[in-house]
Write a protein that holds these residues in place. Structure first.
Motif, PDB file in Angstrom:
ATOM      1  N   VAL A  22       1.698  13.863  -6.577  1.00 17.91           N
ATOM      2  CA  VAL A  22       1.082  12.688  -7.412  1.00 17.91           C
ATOM      3  C   VAL A  22       2.132  11.402  -6.697  1.00 17.91           C
ATOM      4  CG1 VAL A  22       0.368  11.321  -9.376  1.00 17.91           C
ATOM      5  CG2 VAL A  22       0.223  13.714  -9.239  1.00 17.91           C
ATOM      6  N   ALA A  23       1.367  10.606  -5.727  1.00 21.67           N
ATOM      7  CA  ALA A  23       1.793   9.436  -5.597  1.00 21.67           C
ATOM      8  C   ALA A  23       1.920   8.170  -6.323  1.00 21.67           C
ATOM      9  CB  ALA A  23       1.482   8.942  -4.178  1.00 21.67           C
ATOM     10  N   ILE A  24       3.142   7.803  -6.859  1.00 20.72           N
ATOM     11  CA  ILE A  24       3.400   6.618  -7.633  1.00 20.72           C
ATOM     12  C   ILE A  24       3.882   5.326  -7.377  1.00 20.72           C
ATOM     13  CG2 ILE A  24       4.511   5.936  -9.729  1.00 20.72           C
ATOM     14  CD1 ILE A  24       4.689   9.190 -10.809  1.00 20.72           C
ATOM     15  N   LEU A  25       2.924   4.375  -7.373  1.00 23.50           N
ATOM     16  CA  LEU A  25       3.260   3.040  -6.895  1.00 23.50           C
ATOM     17  C   LEU A  25       3.297   1.994  -7.819  1.00 23.50           C
ATOM     18  CD1 LEU A  25       1.218   3.516  -3.607  1.00 23.50           C
ATOM     19  CD2 LEU A  25       3.685   2.527  -3.284  1.00 23.50           C
ATOM     20  N   SER A  26       4.114   1.257  -7.807  1.00 25.47           N
ATOM     21  CA  SER A  26       4.268   0.101  -8.809  1.00 25.47           C
ATOM     22  C   SER A  26       3.660  -1.434  -8.193  1.00 25.47           C
ATOM     23  CB  SER A  26       5.461   0.068  -9.444  1.00 25.47           C
ATOM     24  OG  SER A  26       5.918   1.262  -9.769  1.00 25.47           O
ATOM     25  N   THR A  27       3.437  -2.214  -8.913  1.00 27.61           N
ATOM     26  CA  THR A  27       3.229  -3.326  -8.483  1.00 27.61           C
ATOM     27  C   THR A  27       3.965  -4.260  -9.715  1.00 27.61           C
ATOM     28  OG1 THR A  27       1.100  -4.119  -9.481  1.00 27.61           O
ATOM     29  CG2 THR A  27       0.926  -2.881  -7.657  1.00 27.61           C
ATOM     30  N   GLY A  28       4.148  -5.644  -9.040  1.00 28.79           N
ATOM     31  CA  GLY A  28       4.659  -6.520 -10.022  1.00 28.79           C
ATOM     32  C   GLY A  28       5.925  -7.423  -9.340  1.00 28.79           C
ATOM     33  N   SER A  29       5.941  -8.456  -9.232  1.00 29.40           N
ATOM     34  CA  SER A  29       7.057  -9.350  -8.554  1.00 29.40           C
ATOM     35  C   SER A  29       8.294  -9.471  -9.679  1.00 29.40           C
ATOM     36  CB  SER A  29       6.450 -10.649  -8.015  1.00 29.40           C
ATOM     37  OG  SER A  29       5.755 -11.359  -9.129  1.00 29.40           O
ATOM     38  N   GLU A  30       7.905  -8.969 -10.757  1.00 28.00           N
ATOM     39  CA  GLU A  30       8.865  -9.114 -11.857  1.00 28.00           C
ATOM     40  C   GLU A  30       9.932  -7.905 -11.906  1.00 28.00           C
ATOM     41  OE1 GLU A  30       5.858  -8.439 -12.403  1.00 28.00           O
ATOM     42  OE2 GLU A  30       5.524  -7.083 -14.079  1.00 28.00           O
ATOM     43  N   LEU A  31       9.286  -6.877 -11.202  1.00 34.92           N
ATOM     44  CA  LEU A  31      10.179  -5.675 -11.328  1.00 34.92           C
ATOM     45  C   LEU A  31      11.774  -5.367 -10.534  1.00 34.92           C
ATOM     46  CD1 LEU A  31       6.976  -3.030 -11.413  1.00 34.92           C
ATOM     47  CD2 LEU A  31       8.314  -4.175 -13.095  1.00 34.92           C
ATOM     48  N   LEU A  32      12.393  -4.934 -11.204  1.00 36.38           N
ATOM     49  CA  LEU A  32      13.727  -4.454 -10.431  1.00 36.38           C
ATOM     50  C   LEU A  32      13.673  -3.055 -10.480  1.00 36.38           C
ATOM     51  CD1 LEU A  32      15.940  -6.695 -13.099  1.00 36.38           C
ATOM     52  CD2 LEU A  32      15.546  -7.332 -10.596  1.00 36.38           C
ATOM     53  N   GLU A  33      14.428  -2.491  -9.662  1.00 37.25           N
ATOM     54  CA  GLU A  33      14.774  -1.137  -9.542  1.00 37.25           C
ATOM     55  C   GLU A  33      15.586  -0.855 -11.017  1.00 37.25           C
ATOM     56  OE1 GLU A  33      13.538   1.126  -7.645  1.00 37.25           O
ATOM     57  OE2 GLU A  33      12.503  -0.699  -6.596  1.00 37.25           O
ATOM     58  N   VAL A  34      15.515   0.571 -11.417  1.00 39.89           N
ATOM     59  CA  VAL A  34      16.099   0.799 -12.479  1.00 39.89           C
ATOM     60  C   VAL A  34      17.613   0.594 -12.572  1.00 39.89           C
ATOM     61  CG1 VAL A  34      16.833   2.764 -14.107  1.00 39.89           C
ATOM     62  CG2 VAL A  34      14.387   2.530 -13.224  1.00 39.89           C
ATOM     63  N   GLU A  35      18.093   0.833 -11.453  1.00 41.50           N
ATOM     64  CA  GLU A  35      19.733   0.648 -11.351  1.00 41.50           C
ATOM     65  C   GLU A  35      20.211  -0.764 -11.125  1.00 41.50           C
ATOM     66  OE1 GLU A  35      17.843   2.700  -9.666  1.00 41.50           O
ATOM     67  OE2 GLU A  35      17.791   2.257  -7.568  1.00 41.50           O
ATOM     68  N   GLU A  36      19.260  -1.597 -10.828  1.00 46.03           N
ATOM     69  CA  GLU A  36      19.665  -3.113 -10.736  1.00 46.03           C
ATOM     70  C   GLU A  36      20.099  -3.865 -12.016  1.00 46.03           C
ATOM     71  OE1 GLU A  36      17.467  -5.781  -7.692  1.00 46.03           O
ATOM     72  OE2 GLU A  36      16.007  -4.295  -8.039  1.00 46.03           O
ATOM     73  N   GLN A  37      20.971  -4.836 -11.749  1.00 45.14           N
ATOM     74  CA  GLN A  37      21.380  -5.725 -12.846  1.00 45.14           C
ATOM     75  C   GLN A  37      20.081  -6.557 -13.105  1.00 45.14           C
ATOM     76  OE1 GLN A  37      24.114  -6.578 -14.677  1.00 45.14           O
ATOM     77  NE2 GLN A  37      24.801  -4.431 -13.942  1.00 45.14           N
ATOM     78  N   LEU A  38      19.876  -7.005 -14.463  1.00 41.65           N
ATOM     79  CA  LEU A  38      19.032  -7.767 -15.090  1.00 41.65           C
ATOM     80  C   LEU A  38      19.212  -9.070 -14.543  1.00 41.65           C
ATOM     81  CD1 LEU A  38      16.819  -6.918 -17.155  1.00 41.65           C
ATOM     82  CD2 LEU A  38      18.006  -8.272 -18.736  1.00 41.65           C
ATOM     83  N   LYS A  39      17.944  -9.912 -14.343  1.00 41.52           N
ATOM     84  CA  LYS A  39      17.919 -11.218 -13.689  1.00 41.52           C
ATOM     85  C   LYS A  39      16.800 -12.057 -14.452  1.00 41.52           C
ATOM     86  CE  LYS A  39      18.968  -9.895  -8.897  1.00 41.52           C
ATOM     87  NZ  LYS A  39      18.623  -8.674  -8.295  1.00 41.52           N
ATOM     88  N   LEU A  60       7.938   9.346  -6.324  1.00 43.78           N
ATOM     89  CA  LEU A  60       8.040   8.086  -6.525  1.00 43.78           C
ATOM     90  C   LEU A  60       8.226   7.109  -5.293  1.00 43.78           C
ATOM     91  CD1 LEU A  60      10.485   8.629  -9.475  1.00 43.78           C
ATOM     92  CD2 LEU A  60       8.370   7.470  -9.593  1.00 43.78           C
ATOM     93  N   LEU A  61       7.461   6.339  -4.879  1.00 46.81           N
ATOM     94  CA  LEU A  61       7.102   5.686  -3.783  1.00 46.81           C
ATOM     95  C   LEU A  61       7.496   4.143  -3.724  1.00 46.81           C
ATOM     96  CD1 LEU A  61       3.963   7.197  -2.242  1.00 46.81           C
ATOM     97  CD2 LEU A  61       6.195   7.746  -1.785  1.00 46.81           C
ATOM     98  N   GLY A  62       8.007   3.674  -4.836  1.00 45.72           N
ATOM     99  CA  GLY A  62       8.252   2.392  -5.172  1.00 45.72           C
ATOM    100  C   GLY A  62       7.349   1.225  -5.374  1.00 45.72           C
ATOM    101  N   LYS A  63       7.630   0.109  -4.647  1.00 45.65           N
ATOM    102  CA  LYS A  63       6.703  -0.933  -4.929  1.00 45.65           C
ATOM    103  C   LYS A  63       5.485  -1.107  -3.807  1.00 45.65           C
ATOM    104  CE  LYS A  63       8.121  -4.821  -6.553  1.00 45.65           C
ATOM    105  NZ  LYS A  63       8.963  -5.909  -6.983  1.00 45.65           N
ATOM    106  N   VAL A  64       4.429  -1.402  -4.173  1.00 43.83           N
ATOM    107  CA  VAL A  64       3.333  -1.793  -3.253  1.00 43.83           C
ATOM    108  C   VAL A  64       3.685  -3.150  -2.510  1.00 43.83           C
ATOM    109  CG1 VAL A  64       0.893  -2.593  -3.265  1.00 43.83           C
ATOM    110  CG2 VAL A  64       1.579  -0.650  -4.933  1.00 43.83           C
ATOM    111  N   PRO A  65       3.769  -3.109  -1.221  1.00 49.88           N
ATOM    112  CA  PRO A  65       3.918  -4.212  -0.626  1.00 49.88           C
ATOM    113  C   PRO A  65       3.171  -5.492  -0.966  1.00 49.88           C
ATOM    114  CG  PRO A  65       3.830  -2.844   0.823  1.00 49.88           C
ATOM    115  CD  PRO A  65       3.149  -2.065  -0.354  1.00 49.88           C
ATOM    116  N   ASP A  66       3.545  -6.690  -1.146  1.00 49.33           N
ATOM    117  CA  ASP A  66       2.914  -7.740  -1.418  1.00 49.33           C
ATOM    118  C   ASP A  66       1.637  -8.234  -0.615  1.00 49.33           C
ATOM    119  OD1 ASP A  66       4.283  -8.468  -3.737  1.00 49.33           O
ATOM    120  OD2 ASP A  66       5.831  -9.652  -2.496  1.00 49.33           O
ATOM    121  N   ASP A  67       1.677  -7.782   0.759  1.00 50.89           N
ATOM    122  CA  ASP A  67       0.810  -8.035   1.828  1.00 50.89           C
ATOM    123  C   ASP A  67      -0.195  -7.011   1.573  1.00 50.89           C
ATOM    124  OD1 ASP A  67       0.049  -9.476   4.330  1.00 50.89           O
ATOM    125  OD2 ASP A  67      -0.137  -7.282   4.665  1.00 50.89           O
ATOM    126  N   ALA A  68      -1.578  -7.409   1.328  1.00 53.40           N
ATOM    127  CA  ALA A  68      -2.546  -6.270   1.123  1.00 53.40           C
ATOM    128  C   ALA A  68      -2.611  -5.297   2.265  1.00 53.40           C
ATOM    129  CB  ALA A  68      -3.936  -7.044   0.903  1.00 53.40           C
TER     130      ALA A  68
END
Lengths: 422, 422
Positions: free
Chosen positions: A199-216, A241-249
């Motif tokens: 199962v490929a899992i992709l996320s969208t959302g420009s508000e998203l940080l990776e889990v290991e990132e510092q909060l901004k 876990l494939l990370g984020k969907v690119p912003d470009d369609a």
């Protein structure tokens, strides 16, 4: 200021909402059961049976003693009482795993162990604690029994558990302790199980940080991907876990096509709503993609969308954690189970008492995260908190979804409602 | 004929029977929680939390919009109706993940996306579908809203889900979808989980064939080891299948000592009863072994025995599949959970209606394999079949144990009884 998308854009607003059952059926109709693979019984735990197995022999395969004691003929003991016990001649001692040497005739018995093979002629086993052993003058072992017993006592007949040729387990059944025991006794040291869906899992959302990132500022860490990965594993799947969907369609579509090669189904979270940056709407506009639906008459998760590309399912879930959670249970979990040949892949429902007032009025059927509570013979379902779709903390400890039908007024605590468990 | 062990031998017959709760307490008192190990969040699924974690920051960490729409001041809309809508000046469009540039003053609004940071001054978000966007002559974006809204609408306040410093999850909690989401949002890309208990599984019984062997007269294949391995895995443990206990007590003791090095607990099945070949009775007579108990006032599984050797637990279960299953749930599963720091390691009970007449009279508390059935708000527990301890097929589909107290007469269908679930 950024350019605004026309918020009256028809394709985003005028979606046709399906009922959850219809939407699920459209998905299930496109599921292809995965091929089976052979694993050792030790590795089969939690997997789903991929083949129809029948019993190669009856079980038990011989008349089995259920007790440590003496194999006897019940009719020899009809007159036995504690005042007037019956004395029987003990022919042999039959250990478990040993074939008896003698048949039991009138006045005879054999010592026998639990699981031992009951000798011919005997039709009951008297438990050891109800007997007194002794010896005749010539050293012949004897047993004294002061009670009558019914024929059949402590004797498991051949095939009383499983008959030869009987189907052992339903296709798609999850292999747990009982299933493992059954398969072992029928000699299945290897077993065919459905391959785990990838199962490929992709996320969208420009508000998203990776889990290991510092909060901004204005950002949050991606929690849906971890949640979905855990849900996929609960359903027997293998998350990628494939990370984020690119912003470009175009880029996103290219990624989707590429990853389709190595996964069986793709799920995404976020970007399916009516917002200006809802990328999945554009991604799924790819002319090669067949849209199954893009709106379901449920809350949360109404913009849940499903599509097919090159014969593979793509389910685009809402980004709100609660909506993502509900959408997974209603639409993705059944698909994963059907891929693994489960015979009833949809959630199963039950009737329960609502554990708290529910004042909201609903235009759409609503699914509330809840936990089951069994009290004095009654089933209650208690909302785990505010049912806002954005809340994540209400997912912890939820073990069912309360279904609230479209209603003109709220529901009172204690009303019988339908709930769905997984 | 084989020599018979004196069936009146005191040490086998005159065992002191403990109540199940006492026996379980003796085991739990000797459990040592296992050290924790750090795993990635992706690998933490199904594991039990090994550390106390507190929230490093409130969640949400900023005022979050729950909708795609417009951030407004509720007081600007108090007079708004569909007949007389209010027009607001749109200052900017705030994407999720972007910090707003402007504060919202009287007569102003900002376009905002779900998950976006609500700007200073605004106290509500009006959903997009309830608005009409337009433009002033000078190109200034405007929004028309025809409805008043309460302050706070669609705004999740800082910390409304989790407050800074709040304990995230109880120690020993199993990490599922909700827990994974929570840990991810707090930045825990790695998490300490209890090490999986390594559980040695040994079998006794001269009737036992290996699973892959051909059936022979009076023999059956070993099904308990596979069943126990599955149960160990259900409890988060790692089974080590060590095959059969040697027939010789000295050899068996040597094996036990050797394997103790690499396992955290040893479980055996069979050989604990009063039969002539019940090897575990002799094995556990080792003077270095401290006996915790060797009889419990339960059926099935009364000869269940527990002991400690070199600080490690040994639980000797009955060989009958049903008794082995019950003994594992009552005594081994709690130990495995406690090793993984679960706060309430024993089975939890509930009250339910008995789904079938139970005519048997019991001297000991009896545990019947059953499945839960929820009907019209009531909980029923239906025995999965005859509750003979020798039966294995009744384990398939069992999801609870009905407790039948010691009674002088049977119980009728529909009576409220206690049941235990795992």
């Amino acid at each position: 200021m950024r350019p605004l998308v026309d918020n009256n854009r028809l394709d985003r607003f005028n979606r046709k909402a399906l009922q959850a059952e219809e939407a699920r059926k459209l998905i299930l109709d496109r599921v292809k059961p995965l091929p089976s693979e052979s694993v050792t019984l030790a590795d089969a735990w939690g997997r789903k049976l991929g083949e129809v197995l029948v019993a190669p022999h009856p079980f038990p395969p011989f008349r089995r003693s259920g007790m440590d004691g003496y194999a006897v003929r019940a009719e020899d003991l009809t007159q036995a009482t504690s005042a007037s016990p019956v004395m029987l001649t003990v022919l042999e001692s039959i250990a478990s795993g040993e074939k008896p040497v003698f048949s039991i005739a009138k006045g005879q018995a054999a010592r026998i162990m639990t699981g031992g093979m009951v000798p011919e002629g005997a039709d009951a086993v008297v438990m050891l604690e109800m007997t007194v052993s002794s010896e005749a003058g010539n050293g012949q072992p004897l047993v004294r029994i002061g009670k009558s017993v019914p024929a059949g006592l402590n004797v498991a007949e051949i095939g009383c558990e499983i008959q030869e040729g009987e189907r052992l387990l339903p296709l798609g059944q999850t292999i747990g302790p009982g299933e493992a025991a059954l398969l072992a006794s029928c000699g299945h040291s290897r077993v065919a199980v459905a391959r785990r869906p990838r199962v490929a899992i992709l996320s969208t959302g420009s508000e998203l940080l990776e889990v290991e990132e510092q909060l901004k500022p204005a950002k949050i860490r991606n929690s849906n991907a971890s949640m979905l990965a855990a849900m996929v594993r609960e359903c027997g799947g293998e998350p990628l876990l494939l990370g984020k969907v690119p912003d470009d369609a175009d880029e996103a579509q290219a990624l989707l096509r590429r990853e389709l090669q190595r996964c069986d189904i793709t799920i995404t979270s976020g970007g399916v709503s009516v917002g200006d940056y809802d990328i999945m709407v554009d991604v799924l506009a790819d002319p090669d993609i067949e849209l199954l639906f893009n709106k379901v008459a449920i809350r949360p998760g109404s913009p849940t969308t499903a599509a097919v590309l090159h014969d593979k399912l793509i389910v685009a879930l809402s980004g709100n954690p609660g909506a993502c959670f509900v959408g997974f249970h209603l639409f993705v979990a059944p698909a994963l189970k059907a891929m693994q040949k489960e015979q009833r892949p949809a959630l199963s429902s039950f009737q329960a008492f609502l554990g708290a007032d529910y004042p909201k009025v609903n235009a759409y059927r609503r699914y509330i995260r809840a936990r089951t509570d069994l009290r004095e013979g009654s089933v209650w379902v208690i909302p785990t908190g505010d049912d806002k779709s954005s809340l994540m903390t209400t997912i912890v400890n939820a073990d069912c979804l309360i279904e609230i039908p479209p209603l003109k007024e709220g529901l009172e605590k204690g009303r019988l409602v339908t709930a769905w468990k997984w």
